[in-house]
Design a protein around this motif. Structure first.
Motif, short mmCIF file in Angstrom:
data_model
loop_
_atom_site.label_atom_id
_atom_site.label_comp_id
_atom_site.label_asym_id
_atom_site.label_seq_id
_atom_site.Cartn_x
_atom_site.Cartn_y
_atom_site.Cartn_z
N GLY A 1 45.06 30.93 37.59
CA GLY A 1 46.06 31.48 38.51
C GLY A 1 46.62 32.80 38.00
N GLN A 2 46.89 32.88 36.70
CA GLN A 2 47.41 34.13 36.14
C GLN A 2 46.37 35.25 36.23
OE1 GLN A 2 48.56 33.00 32.18
NE2 GLN A 2 50.57 32.27 32.85
N PHE A 3 45.09 34.89 36.05
CA PHE A 3 44.02 35.88 36.18
C PHE A 3 43.94 36.44 37.59
CE2 PHE A 3 39.57 36.74 37.26
CZ PHE A 3 39.32 37.80 36.39
N VAL A 4 43.97 35.55 38.60
CA VAL A 4 43.89 35.98 40.00
C VAL A 4 45.13 36.79 40.36
CG1 VAL A 4 43.87 35.14 42.38
CG2 VAL A 4 42.35 34.12 40.69
N TRP A 5 46.29 36.39 39.86
CA TRP A 5 47.54 37.08 40.15
C TRP A 5 47.52 38.50 39.59
CZ3 TRP A 5 51.20 34.98 43.23
CH2 TRP A 5 52.41 35.63 43.32
N ALA A 6 46.79 38.73 38.49
CA ALA A 6 46.75 40.04 37.84
C ALA A 6 45.68 40.97 38.43
CB ALA A 6 46.49 39.87 36.35
N LEU A 7 44.85 40.48 39.35
CA LEU A 7 43.75 41.29 39.88
C LEU A 7 44.16 42.49 40.74
CD1 LEU A 7 40.94 38.75 40.79
CD2 LEU A 7 40.88 40.57 39.10
N PRO A 8 45.19 42.42 41.60
CA PRO A 8 45.50 43.58 42.43
C PRO A 8 45.76 44.83 41.59
CG PRO A 8 46.69 41.70 43.23
CD PRO A 8 46.05 41.29 41.93
N GLY A 9 45.14 45.92 42.02
CA GLY A 9 45.26 47.18 41.28
C GLY A 9 44.12 47.42 40.31
N THR A 10 43.21 46.47 40.18
CA THR A 10 42.10 46.60 39.25
C THR A 10 41.01 47.45 39.87
OG1 THR A 10 42.59 44.40 38.36
CG2 THR A 10 40.43 45.30 37.89
N ARG A 11 40.41 48.33 39.05
CA ARG A 11 39.30 49.17 39.50
C ARG A 11 38.17 49.07 38.48
NH1 ARG A 11 40.54 54.01 42.75
NH2 ARG A 11 38.87 54.95 41.57
N PHE A 12 36.96 48.84 38.98
CA PHE A 12 35.76 48.84 38.14
C PHE A 12 34.91 50.01 38.59
CE2 PHE A 12 36.96 44.39 38.75
CZ PHE A 12 37.09 43.97 37.44
N GLU A 13 34.57 50.90 37.67
CA GLU A 13 33.73 52.04 38.01
C GLU A 13 32.54 52.07 37.06
OE1 GLU A 13 35.63 55.84 38.67
OE2 GLU A 13 37.58 54.82 38.75
N ILE A 14 31.34 52.16 37.65
CA ILE A 14 30.11 52.26 36.87
C ILE A 14 29.31 53.42 37.43
CG2 ILE A 14 27.98 51.09 36.19
CD1 ILE A 14 29.47 48.44 36.71
N GLU A 15 28.85 54.30 36.55
CA GLU A 15 28.05 55.44 36.99
C GLU A 15 26.84 55.58 36.09
OE1 GLU A 15 28.57 60.14 38.09
OE2 GLU A 15 30.33 58.89 37.74
N ASP A 16 25.67 55.66 36.70
CA ASP A 16 24.43 55.79 35.96
C ASP A 16 23.53 56.77 36.72
OD1 ASP A 16 22.36 55.40 34.15
OD2 ASP A 16 21.55 53.70 35.27
N GLY A 17 23.43 57.97 36.21
CA GLY A 17 22.62 58.98 36.88
C GLY A 17 23.19 59.33 38.24
N SER A 18 22.37 59.21 39.27
CA SER A 18 22.81 59.55 40.63
C SER A 18 23.41 58.36 41.36
CB SER A 18 21.64 60.10 41.43
OG SER A 18 20.63 59.12 41.54
N THR A 19 23.45 57.19 40.73
CA THR A 19 24.00 55.99 41.35
C THR A 19 25.38 55.70 40.75
OG1 THR A 19 21.79 55.09 41.62
CG2 THR A 19 23.60 53.55 41.82
N ALA A 20 26.34 55.41 41.61
CA ALA A 20 27.69 55.07 41.16
C ALA A 20 28.21 53.90 41.97
CB ALA A 20 28.63 56.26 41.32
N VAL A 21 28.98 53.02 41.31
CA VAL A 21 29.57 51.85 41.98
C VAL A 21 31.05 51.82 41.63
CG1 VAL A 21 29.60 49.34 42.10
CG2 VAL A 21 27.42 50.54 41.91
N LEU A 22 31.88 51.62 42.65
CA LEU A 22 33.32 51.50 42.46
C LEU A 22 33.79 50.25 43.19
CD1 LEU A 22 36.24 52.49 41.83
CD2 LEU A 22 36.13 53.75 43.96
N VAL A 23 34.46 49.34 42.47
CA VAL A 23 35.03 48.14 43.08
C VAL A 23 36.53 48.22 42.84
CG1 VAL A 23 35.11 45.64 43.08
CG2 VAL A 23 32.94 46.80 42.66
N SER A 24 37.31 48.15 43.92
CA SER A 24 38.76 48.24 43.84
C SER A 24 39.37 47.00 44.48
CB SER A 24 39.22 49.50 44.57
OG SER A 24 40.62 49.54 44.63
N VAL A 25 40.31 46.36 43.78
CA VAL A 25 40.97 45.17 44.29
C VAL A 25 42.41 45.54 44.64
CG1 VAL A 25 41.64 42.79 43.80
CG2 VAL A 25 39.55 43.72 42.79
N ARG A 26 42.81 45.24 45.90
CA ARG A 26 44.18 45.55 46.35
C ARG A 26 44.88 44.30 46.78
NH1 ARG A 26 42.99 50.62 50.22
NH2 ARG A 26 41.35 51.42 48.94
#
Length: 86
Positions: free
Chosen positions: A61-86
């Motif tokens: 529960g504490q883990f899920v409660w802390a998720l809002p505002g989290t951003r994961f960014e991965i960039e490799d060459g010409s490919t990039a992935v961004l996951v944002s939790v609001r």
């Protein structure tokens, strides 16, 4: 606060962006039967390993409660992935 929206953006090799907006509450409602099975399996695993089920649920529960505002960014060459939790 429980997360409400997950935004997934992926830059493709040709430079265009793929954007997906995933609302959390409807997804949880649709997957609730599997969620119930997962919780039961987790409780059995806690009992087998000797971990307190109440403490494990509190930690989750504490883990899920802390998720809002989290951003994961991965960039490799010409490919990039961004996951944002609001």
């Amino acid at each position: 606060m429980i997360p409400q929206l997950v935004t997934y953006r992926q830059r493709r090799r040709d430079g265009r962006w793929l954007r997906l907006y995933i609302p959390v509450v409807p997804v949880v409602l649709v997957l609730s039967p599997l969620l119930l099975l997962g919780v039961l399996a987790g409780l059995v695993a806690c009992l087998v390993t000797g971990v307190s089920p109440v403490g494990a649920l509190r930690g989750l529960g504490q883990f899920v409660w802390a998720l809002p505002g989290t951003r994961f960014e991965i960039e490799d060459g010409s490919t990039a992935v961004l996951v944002s939790v609001r």
